[in-house]
Design an enzyme around this catalytic site. Structure first.
Site, PDB file in Angstrom:
ATOM      1  CE  LYS A 110       2.085  66.314  14.221  1.00 37.24           C
ATOM      2  NZ  LYS A 110       0.649  66.622  14.216  1.00 37.24           N
ATOM      3  CE  LYS A 166       5.837  75.417  25.740  1.00 38.23           C
ATOM      4  NZ  LYS A 166       4.941  75.073  26.823  1.00 38.23           N
ATOM      5  CE  LYS A 194       0.053  77.338  13.707  1.00 37.91           C
ATOM      6  NZ  LYS A 194      -0.795  76.225  13.303  1.00 37.91           N
TER       7      LYS A 194
END
Ligand code: TRP
Length: 328
Positions: A111, A197, A194
């Site tokens: 990240k 959203k 995967k």
């Protein structure tokens, strides 16, 4: 007896990937173990969000979890920020967590690499997660593979605290172990990644049957099957066959396997059978969610009562921790 703790981010409505990867397992565990489940909104404020949206997503997650079968009579379900002891314990844990342990967390590195300015909260994310678990002295944490490293850190933190502030022969915090979810990770409708959203490849848990069919119909299957008469290989059908294994009974899965290899069913025939079995499980969930959405006060009451239950344990832990550390 083991005490289970797990958390989920308030991403709004659950999708099939979250459901199969985590929540269906939680529903099964709640009747076997003392179980505590938490909507982790303090984790969710790392990164951009709007207050209105966060409030809505938290409530929707509450609805999804209750509709999916978490039962406040059998588990404790609450929202993290309603139990202030989580952040209280996190601060204490920050003081016994080596910086190097945080910097080598893979989730953090991935990240942080994508951000211009990295906030301290991103680095400290797993310390809050350790506080979530250890606040309840939970020893078992049902999670997916991606959380294994975070749990390793929880064990380091438990050991560090115990070695400084608990008697050598009576460690206070247990070292929590992951309990990996049986269902393999669910691939998104594109068949590539995967279900997530942010990738826009999901099926929502509460989507209408029509919307669900509109997504299943064009979903990728074994590329070798162009015509119905082409024999297929279910192991190369990453979405539909995996969903069959998750939703259809074993005899149907065997039938699907045989009829695909034998070119007896076309992919649409196969998808129709899947659709039927998905609806059998999801219709009652959708119905419950609808009823809860119409009575938001019921959802709030359930979550507030959950927070009260959680706080009884949380207060005891904090009192003991502070006492041992000379903070009380
Ligand atoms: N990090 C977890 C995830 O992204 C969510 C989480 C927060 C969690 N606190 C937790 C999971 C405690 C298990 C236990 O999925």
């Amino acid at each position: 007896m083991s005490r289970i703790f797990s958390g989920i981010q308030p991403s709004g409505e659950l999708h099939i990937g979250n459901y199969l990867g985590a929540v269906r397992n939680w529903v099964a565990l709640q009747s076997q173990f003392e179980s505590i489940f938490c909507i982790v909104d303090y984790h969710a404020i790392i990164g951009s969000f709007t207050p209105e949206d966060l409030r809505r997503r938290t409530r929707e997650m509450g609805i999804s979890l209750l509709a999916a079968g978490l039962d406040p009579a059998h588990c404790t379900l609450f929202v993290q920020s309603r139990v202030p002891e989580h952040t209280e314990l996190q601060w204490i844990f920050n003081t016994i967590t080596p910086l190097g342990e945080l910097e080598r967390q893979v989730a953090y590195k991935e990240k942080a690499a994508r951000q211009e300015q990295v906030m301290a909260g991103l680095l400290n994310y797993p310390v809050l997660q350790a506080a979530d678990i250890l606040l309840y002295l939970a020893d078992t944490v049902p999670v997916g593979e991606d959380q294994v490293q975070h749990l390793e850190l929880s064990r380091v933190i438990a050991r560090n605290w115990n070695s400084r502030f608990a008697p050598a022969d009576a460690p206070y915090f247990p070292e929590p172990k992951p309990k990996l979810t049986p269902t393999r990770r669910i691939v998104g409708l594109d068949g590539n990644a995967k279900m997530s959203k942010s990738l826009n490849n999901t099926i929502g848990l509460l989507e209408s049957p029509d919307d669900m069919w509109a997504k299943l119909r064009p979903a990728v299957t074994d590329p070798a099957r162009v015509k119905k008469t082409d024999p297929g290989n279910p192991d190369k059908c990453p979405v539909i066959f995996e969903l069959h294994k998750a939703f259809s009974p074993p005899d149907v899965v065997a039938e699907v396997d045989a009829n695909c290899r034998g070119a007896k069913w076309g992919c649409i025939d196969c998808k129709k059978v899947l659709f039927e079995h998905m609806n059998a499980e999801l219709t009652p969930i959708r119905t419950r969610a609808q009823a809860l959405a119409e009575q938001p006060a019921l959802v709030d009451d359930a979550l507030n009562a959950g927070a009260e239950k959680a706080r009884v344990i949380a207060r005891q832990t904090i009192a003991h921790v502070k006492e041992q550390m000379g903070l009380a």
